[in-house]
Design a protein around this motif. Structure first.
Motif, PDB file in Angstrom:
ATOM      1  N   ALA A  82       0.836  -1.210   0.000  1.00  0.00           N
ATOM      2  CA  ALA A  82       0.000   0.000   0.000  1.00  0.00           C
ATOM      3  C   ALA A  82       0.867   1.256   0.000  1.00  0.00           C
ATOM      4  CB  ALA A  82      -0.928  -0.004   1.214  1.00  0.00           C
ATOM      5  N   LYS A  83       1.965   1.194   0.741  1.00  0.00           N
ATOM      6  CA  LYS A  83       2.860   2.346   0.815  1.00  0.00           C
ATOM      7  C   LYS A  83       3.527   2.606  -0.538  1.00  0.00           C
ATOM      8  CE  LYS A  83       6.163   4.453   3.989  1.00  0.00           C
ATOM      9  NZ  LYS A  83       5.252   5.581   4.261  1.00  0.00           N
ATOM     10  N   THR A  84       3.907   1.543  -1.244  1.00  0.00           N
ATOM     11  CA  THR A  84       4.538   1.734  -2.562  1.00  0.00           C
ATOM     12  C   THR A  84       3.564   2.343  -3.558  1.00  0.00           C
ATOM     13  OG1 THR A  84       3.953  -0.465  -3.429  1.00  0.00           O
ATOM     14  CG2 THR A  84       6.027  -0.275  -2.203  1.00  0.00           C
ATOM     15  N   LYS A  85       2.264   2.156  -3.313  1.00  0.00           N
ATOM     16  CA  LYS A  85       1.240   2.723  -4.189  1.00  0.00           C
ATOM     17  C   LYS A  85       0.854   4.147  -3.797  1.00  0.00           C
ATOM     18  CE  LYS A  85       0.618  -0.559  -7.143  1.00  0.00           C
ATOM     19  NZ  LYS A  85       0.833  -0.341  -8.586  1.00  0.00           N
ATOM     20  N   GLY A  86       1.465   4.654  -2.750  1.00  0.00           N
ATOM     21  CA  GLY A  86       1.253   6.042  -2.372  1.00  0.00           C
ATOM     22  C   GLY A  86       0.096   6.295  -1.433  1.00  0.00           C
ATOM     23  N   PHE A  87      -0.499   5.261  -0.877  1.00  0.00           N
ATOM     24  CA  PHE A  87      -1.616   5.472   0.042  1.00  0.00           C
ATOM     25  C   PHE A  87      -1.107   5.932   1.405  1.00  0.00           C
ATOM     26  CE2 PHE A  87      -3.363   2.327  -2.979  1.00  0.00           C
ATOM     27  CZ  PHE A  87      -4.469   3.054  -3.409  1.00  0.00           C
ATOM     28  N   THR A  88      -1.835   6.844   2.018  1.00  0.00           N
ATOM     29  CA  THR A  88      -1.471   7.342   3.342  1.00  0.00           C
ATOM     30  C   THR A  88      -2.418   6.840   4.425  1.00  0.00           C
ATOM     31  OG1 THR A  88      -2.742   9.374   2.971  1.00  0.00           O
ATOM     32  CG2 THR A  88      -0.390   9.415   2.406  1.00  0.00           C
ATOM     33  N   LYS A  89      -3.581   6.347   4.011  1.00  0.00           N
ATOM     34  CA  LYS A  89      -4.537   5.737   4.935  1.00  0.00           C
ATOM     35  C   LYS A  89      -4.990   4.403   4.357  1.00  0.00           C
ATOM     36  CE  LYS A  89      -6.438  10.053   6.833  1.00  0.00           C
ATOM     37  NZ  LYS A  89      -7.661  10.901   6.961  1.00  0.00           N
ATOM     38  N   VAL A  90      -5.302   3.463   5.241  1.00  0.00           N
ATOM     39  CA  VAL A  90      -5.806   2.156   4.795  1.00  0.00           C
ATOM     40  C   VAL A  90      -6.921   1.702   5.724  1.00  0.00           C
ATOM     41  CG1 VAL A  90      -3.636   1.414   3.735  1.00  0.00           C
ATOM     42  CG2 VAL A  90      -4.080   0.866   6.144  1.00  0.00           C
ATOM     43  N   LEU A  91      -7.771   0.844   5.176  1.00  0.00           N
ATOM     44  CA  LEU A  91      -8.764   0.135   5.972  1.00  0.00           C
ATOM     45  C   LEU A  91      -8.420  -1.347   5.916  1.00  0.00           C
ATOM     46  CD1 LEU A  91     -12.499   0.611   6.379  1.00  0.00           C
ATOM     47  CD2 LEU A  91     -11.721  -1.644   5.622  1.00  0.00           C
ATOM     48  N   LYS A  92      -8.405  -1.999   7.062  1.00  0.00           N
ATOM     49  CA  LYS A  92      -8.102  -3.426   7.124  1.00  0.00           C
ATOM     50  C   LYS A  92      -9.265  -4.161   7.763  1.00  0.00           C
ATOM     51  CE  LYS A  92      -5.657  -5.671  10.250  1.00  0.00           C
ATOM     52  NZ  LYS A  92      -6.370  -6.986  10.355  1.00  0.00           N
ATOM     53  N   SER A  93      -9.649  -5.287   7.159  1.00  0.00           N
ATOM     54  CA  SER A  93     -10.702  -6.109   7.742  1.00  0.00           C
ATOM     55  C   SER A  93     -10.455  -7.573   7.391  1.00  0.00           C
ATOM     56  CB  SER A  93     -12.074  -5.657   7.235  1.00  0.00           C
ATOM     57  OG  SER A  93     -13.120  -6.209   8.018  1.00  0.00           O
ATOM     58  N   ARG A  94     -11.188  -8.468   8.031  1.00  0.00           N
ATOM     59  CA  ARG A  94     -11.066  -9.902   7.744  1.00  0.00           C
ATOM     60  C   ARG A  94     -11.545 -10.193   6.334  1.00  0.00           C
ATOM     61  NH1 ARG A  94     -11.002 -14.323  11.989  1.00  0.00           N
ATOM     62  NH2 ARG A  94     -11.669 -15.580  10.217  1.00  0.00           N
ATOM     63  N   ALA A  95     -10.812 -11.021   5.642  1.00  0.00           N
ATOM     64  CA  ALA A  95     -11.161 -11.348   4.257  1.00  0.00           C
ATOM     65  C   ALA A  95     -12.426 -12.182   4.162  1.00  0.00           C
ATOM     66  CB  ALA A  95      -9.999 -12.080   3.584  1.00  0.00           C
ATOM     67  N   ASP A  96     -12.808 -12.866   5.236  1.00  0.00           N
ATOM     68  CA  ASP A  96     -14.020 -13.677   5.203  1.00  0.00           C
ATOM     69  C   ASP A  96     -15.191 -12.982   5.886  1.00  0.00           C
ATOM     70  OD1 ASP A  96     -13.190 -13.850   7.816  1.00  0.00           O
ATOM     71  OD2 ASP A  96     -13.176 -16.037   7.924  1.00  0.00           O
ATOM     72  N   SER A  97     -15.164 -11.658   5.892  1.00  0.00           N
ATOM     73  CA  SER A  97     -16.259 -10.880   6.453  1.00  0.00           C
ATOM     74  C   SER A  97     -16.621  -9.765   5.486  1.00  0.00           C
ATOM     75  CB  SER A  97     -15.861 -10.294   7.813  1.00  0.00           C
ATOM     76  OG  SER A  97     -14.853  -9.298   7.657  1.00  0.00           O
ATOM     77  N   ILE A  98     -17.781  -9.151   5.704  1.00  0.00           N
ATOM     78  CA  ILE A  98     -18.223  -8.034   4.872  1.00  0.00           C
ATOM     79  C   ILE A  98     -18.806  -6.953   5.767  1.00  0.00           C
ATOM     80  CG2 ILE A  98     -18.674  -9.467   2.838  1.00  0.00           C
ATOM     81  CD1 ILE A  98     -21.654  -9.401   3.576  1.00  0.00           C
TER      82      ILE A  98
END
Length: 254
Positions: A82-98
């Protein structure tokens, strides 16, 4: 794309093929409801079809050391990308949830305000615990909180994350550190649905769920089936198993 979503904590053993269907629907839902977000997926074991994701790091061998302690190594691979793509904020969640929300990053950003990280249940205002499954906030800060060099030894990710967090901030008092640096939202308000425990109901209504329509959705929130934290239809916290201990809610975040 200005928003970045990281999906983690996914692994599929050879005898867990049914997990693939769950993961693939979740990925489809994430893309459908976040069409303009850059989606990163990390995981290990049997690999799901993940064509909707923009970047996938998936390892064939199960990494036992990452399981049940927050998947710190795979999370850091996602943060680095994400950092190499220039993002300064991220959201993280479980891949098996929505989350039954459109454009969850934008919504989360309104909740973050001037804090460094948005957290939810499993985070505790009275004990050094920070939920390691759902987060939104400043990428550099989150990455430092997930420092692998200081993560282990670990019995659970919520303790390792909290340990790293308190070592980074200027406050020594836990409550002050939380209130000054973290924003808090109840699981109910991010409509976080656990597919693992509610797949039968979701699978029977996939088309509706894809558009965020699920009857009695408050009964299917993450942790509800296990009675870790349950909510009524109006978003009031109503019960948790005694062995879980006192649950922190938005009302306590003051």
């Amino acid at each position: 794309m200005t928003n970045c979503i990281i999906l983690t904590h996914a692994y599929v053993r050879a005898n867990e093929i049914k997990k693939l269907e769950v993961l693939e629907f979740a990925i489809k839902h994430w893309r459908h409801n976040n069409p303009d977000s850059y989606i990163i997926l990390t995981g290990h074991g049997l690999k799901p079809n993940a064509t909707e994701c923009d970047f996938v790091h998936w390892e064939q061998d199960i990494n036992e050391r990452d399981i049940n302690v927050g998947h710190p190594r795979l999370c850091n691979i996602a943060y680095d990308h994400a950092k190499t793509k220039g993002f300064t904020k991220v959201l993280k969640s479980r891949a098996d949830s929505i989350h039954l929300l459109k454009n969850i990053c934008n919504y989360s950003d309104t909740l973050l305000k001037d804090k460094k990280m948005l957290v939810t249940q499993q985070t505790n205002i009275d004990r050094q615990l920070i939920g390691d499954l759902f987060l939104y906030g400043e990428l550099d800060f989150i990455k430092e909180c997930w420092n692998v060099d200081t993560w282990y030894p670990s019995t659970t990710g919520v303790k390792s994350l909290a340990k790293n967090f308190i070592s980074m901030v200027k406050e020594n008092d836990w409550r002050d550190a939380c209130l000054n640096n973290l924003a808090f939202v109840d699981i109910y308000n991010i409509k976080w649905i656990c597919l693992q425990k509610n797949w039968q109901e979701v699978n029977a209504n996939k088309d509706n769920v894809l558009d965020n329509n699920l009857s009695n959705w408050h009964n299917h929130l993450w942790g509800s089936k296990q009675k870790w934290h349950t909510w009524d239809k109006d978003g009031n916290f109503i019960y948790s198993k005694p062995k879980v201990g006192k649950i922190t809610t938005e009302k306590d975040w003051k």
